[in-house]
Design a protein around this motif. Structure first.
Motif, PDB file in Angstrom:
ATOM      1  N   ALA A  88       0.596  -0.979   0.465  1.00  0.00           N
ATOM      2  CA  ALA A  88       0.244   0.171   0.138  1.00  0.00           C
ATOM      3  C   ALA A  88       0.599   1.502  -0.400  1.00  0.00           C
ATOM      4  N   SER A  89       2.317   1.315  -0.419  1.00  0.00           N
ATOM      5  CA  SER A  89       3.307   1.966  -0.039  1.00  0.00           C
ATOM      6  C   SER A  89       3.003   3.602  -1.526  1.00  0.00           C
ATOM      7  N   LEU A  90       3.668   4.153  -1.226  1.00  0.00           N
ATOM      8  CA  LEU A  90       3.117   5.489  -2.673  1.00  0.00           C
ATOM      9  C   LEU A  90       4.289   5.060  -3.867  1.00  0.00           C
ATOM     10  N   LEU A  91       5.294   4.250  -3.562  1.00  0.00           N
ATOM     11  CA  LEU A  91       6.335   4.098  -4.420  1.00  0.00           C
ATOM     12  C   LEU A  91       5.524   2.529  -4.787  1.00  0.00           C
ATOM     13  N   GLN A  92       4.979   1.767  -4.559  1.00  0.00           N
ATOM     14  CA  GLN A  92       4.416   0.757  -4.965  1.00  0.00           C
ATOM     15  C   GLN A  92       3.150   0.517  -5.925  1.00  0.00           C
ATOM     16  N   THR A  93       2.512   1.778  -5.392  1.00  0.00           N
ATOM     17  CA  THR A  93       0.849   2.026  -6.354  1.00  0.00           C
ATOM     18  C   THR A  93       2.095   2.704  -7.640  1.00  0.00           C
ATOM     19  N   ILE A  94       2.858   3.692  -7.734  1.00  0.00           N
ATOM     20  CA  ILE A  94       3.561   3.678  -8.805  1.00  0.00           C
ATOM     21  C   ILE A  94       3.364   3.120  -9.658  1.00  0.00           C
ATOM     22  N   LEU A  95       4.750   1.894  -8.752  1.00  0.00           N
ATOM     23  CA  LEU A  95       5.113   0.855  -9.876  1.00  0.00           C
ATOM     24  C   LEU A  95       3.490   0.223 -10.540  1.00  0.00           C
ATOM     25  N   ASP A  96       2.818  -0.093  -9.510  1.00  0.00           N
ATOM     26  CA  ASP A  96       1.344  -0.885  -9.824  1.00  0.00           C
ATOM     27  C   ASP A  96       0.467   0.166 -11.586  1.00  0.00           C
ATOM     28  N   LEU A  97       0.739   1.155 -11.096  1.00  0.00           N
ATOM     29  CA  LEU A  97       0.325   1.785 -12.336  1.00  0.00           C
ATOM     30  C   LEU A  97       0.849   1.861 -13.679  1.00  0.00           C
ATOM     31  N   ASP A 109      13.609  17.976   5.735  1.00  0.00           N
ATOM     32  CA  ASP A 109      12.044  17.904   6.050  1.00  0.00           C
ATOM     33  C   ASP A 109      11.195  17.663   4.372  1.00  0.00           C
ATOM     34  N   THR A 110      11.817  17.708   3.356  1.00  0.00           N
ATOM     35  CA  THR A 110      10.926  17.888   1.966  1.00  0.00           C
ATOM     36  C   THR A 110      11.782  16.787   0.792  1.00  0.00           C
ATOM     37  N   TRP A 111      10.606  16.177  -0.029  1.00  0.00           N
ATOM     38  CA  TRP A 111      11.232  15.245  -1.094  1.00  0.00           C
ATOM     39  C   TRP A 111      10.772  15.476  -2.380  1.00  0.00           C
ATOM     40  N   SER A 112      11.585  15.762  -3.214  1.00  0.00           N
ATOM     41  CA  SER A 112      10.861  16.100  -4.369  1.00  0.00           C
ATOM     42  C   SER A 112      10.843  15.322  -5.385  1.00  0.00           C
ATOM     43  N   LEU A 113       9.722  14.728  -6.005  1.00  0.00           N
ATOM     44  CA  LEU A 113       9.337  13.748  -7.459  1.00  0.00           C
ATOM     45  C   LEU A 113       9.032  13.903  -8.281  1.00  0.00           C
ATOM     46  N   GLU A 114       9.889  13.282  -9.719  1.00  0.00           N
ATOM     47  CA  GLU A 114       9.438  13.262 -10.931  1.00  0.00           C
ATOM     48  C   GLU A 114       8.893  12.115 -11.135  1.00  0.00           C
ATOM     49  N   LEU A 115       7.761  12.542 -11.853  1.00  0.00           N
ATOM     50  CA  LEU A 115       7.355  10.882 -11.750  1.00  0.00           C
ATOM     51  C   LEU A 115       6.538  10.254 -13.505  1.00  0.00           C
ATOM     52  N   ARG A 116       6.402  10.014 -14.862  1.00  0.00           N
ATOM     53  CA  ARG A 116       6.297   9.689 -14.923  1.00  0.00           C
ATOM     54  C   ARG A 116       5.067   8.133 -15.136  1.00  0.00           C
ATOM     55  N   PHE A 117       3.637   9.040 -16.173  1.00  0.00           N
ATOM     56  CA  PHE A 117       2.643   7.662 -16.374  1.00  0.00           C
ATOM     57  C   PHE A 117       2.621   7.347 -17.027  1.00  0.00           C
ATOM     58  N   PRO A 118       2.013   6.598 -17.810  1.00  0.00           N
ATOM     59  CA  PRO A 118       1.742   5.905 -19.043  1.00  0.00           C
ATOM     60  C   PRO A 118       0.314   7.314 -19.886  1.00  0.00           C
ATOM     61  N   THR A 119      -0.313   7.306 -18.510  1.00  0.00           N
ATOM     62  CA  THR A 119      -1.101   8.079 -19.458  1.00  0.00           C
ATOM     63  C   THR A 119      -1.919   8.971 -18.639  1.00  0.00           C
ATOM     64  N   HIS A 120      -2.945  10.172 -18.456  1.00  0.00           N
ATOM     65  CA  HIS A 120      -3.309  11.125 -17.429  1.00  0.00           C
ATOM     66  C   HIS A 120      -4.603  10.031 -17.021  1.00  0.00           C
ATOM     67  N   SER A 121      -5.121   9.107 -17.419  1.00  0.00           N
ATOM     68  CA  SER A 121      -5.976   8.161 -16.502  1.00  0.00           C
ATOM     69  C   SER A 121      -5.134   7.991 -14.872  1.00  0.00           C
ATOM     70  N   LEU A 123      -2.045   8.795 -14.077  1.00  0.00           N
ATOM     71  CA  LEU A 123      -1.968   9.369 -12.867  1.00  0.00           C
ATOM     72  C   LEU A 123      -2.889  10.534 -12.311  1.00  0.00           C
ATOM     73  N   SER A 124      -4.463  10.345 -12.519  1.00  0.00           N
ATOM     74  CA  SER A 124      -5.744  10.328 -11.569  1.00  0.00           C
ATOM     75  C   SER A 124      -5.937   9.238 -11.151  1.00  0.00           C
ATOM     76  N   GLU A 125      -5.511   8.051 -11.098  1.00  0.00           N
ATOM     77  CA  GLU A 125      -5.556   6.951  -9.821  1.00  0.00           C
ATOM     78  C   GLU A 125      -4.829   7.302  -9.358  1.00  0.00           C
ATOM     79  N   PHE A 126      -3.612   7.874  -9.483  1.00  0.00           N
ATOM     80  CA  PHE A 126      -2.438   7.854  -8.542  1.00  0.00           C
ATOM     81  C   PHE A 126      -3.318   9.499  -7.059  1.00  0.00           C
ATOM     82  N   GLN A 127      -3.324  10.179  -8.185  1.00  0.00           N
ATOM     83  CA  GLN A 127      -4.081  11.366  -7.542  1.00  0.00           C
ATOM     84  C   GLN A 127      -4.139  11.069  -6.590  1.00  0.00           C
ATOM     85  N   GLU A 128      -5.905   9.860  -6.602  1.00  0.00           N
ATOM     86  CA  GLU A 128      -7.057   9.653  -5.477  1.00  0.00           C
ATOM     87  C   GLU A 128      -6.343   9.005  -4.583  1.00  0.00           C
ATOM     88  N   TYR A 129      -4.947   8.161  -5.103  1.00  0.00           N
ATOM     89  CA  TYR A 129      -4.587   7.022  -3.780  1.00  0.00           C
ATOM     90  C   TYR A 129      -3.737   8.547  -2.972  1.00  0.00           C
TER      91      TYR A 129
END
Length: 218
Positions: A88-97, A109-121, A123-129
């Motif tokens: 249920a981790s954030l990284l695993q969710t990214i990989l699952d998508l 204090d802060t992490w900056s991430l750059e992520l690439r998703f195959p579709t906007h859909s 990305l939307s699922e990741f945002q819902e998570y």
């Protein structure tokens, strides 16, 4: 169409931020993620950190199997982290998508991430998570890579990317110029001609894979 998102989040809400705890002005960077046995194995680099304290803190985390020293030079130390990622981790969710972690840099204090998703859909699922998990993510940029087969850095090789980034940061493209190609060459221990060629090829590749691409083909 693939989509890339730049975001920031508090270190204590991100599993690598929880595991790779650092203090003061120390900065940590995920150099690459290698999938081994279905698990993401990060190679991480720390700068200006206290090595012994960092290793001890990481090894004490219950999710960590091992942290292995890969290389150490001056104030930079590279490690391979073997850890058990939660389903249920954030990284695993990214990989699952089918997402890809292009870059990750953290402070205390802060992490900056750059992520690439195959579709906007996706990305939307990741945002819902992260909304459902109440993770305070701050989106900085969302954009589309301009050429699907260009790779995570628009076709630029690691050496070209490193040289271009350093040239920009050092003021090579400033007016007046703050550094010469000879000075850049000395920093990379290569010839002046090799630096010029890296910059020329890198810029040519960037332009070809961004400005010269027909948006209707993406």
């Amino acid at each position: 169409m693939a989509v890339i998102v730049d975001l920031t989040l508090p270190a204590d809400t991100f599993e690598l931020g929880q595991i790779l705890r650092i203090e003061g002005s120390t900065q940590i960077t995920v150099e690459t993620m290698v999938p081994l046995g279905g698990r993401p194995i990060p190679f991480v680099q720390i700068q200006n950190g206290t090595r012994d304290a960092f290793e001890r803190t990481v090894r004490d985390h219950p999710a960590v199997n091992e942290i292995q020293l890969v290389n150490s030079h001056d104030e930079e130390t590279l490690y391979a982290l073997d850890w058990d990622s939660s389903d249920a981790s954030l990284l695993q969710t990214i990989l699952d998508l089918d997402g890809v972690l292009l870059s990750a840099t953290g402070t205390a204090d802060t992490w900056s991430l750059e992520l690439r998703f195959p579709t906007h859909s996706a990305l939307s699922e990741f945002q819902e998570y992260y909304l459902e998990e109440d993770i305070p993510v701050s989106i900085k940029h969302i954009y589309n890579p301009t050429k699907p087969d260009a790779g995570p850095w628009f076709g630029v090789t690691p050496a070209q990317r490193e040289t271009l980034a350093h040239a920009v940061e050092s003021g090579y493209y400033s007016l007046p110029r703050n550094v010469t190609t000879q000075e850049l060459a000395e920093q990379f221990d290569i010839s002046d001609q090799a630096v010029t060629e890296r910059l020329r090829r890198g810029i040519s590749t960037l332009v070809s894979n961004t400005l010269l691409v027909d948006p209707e083909t993406n």
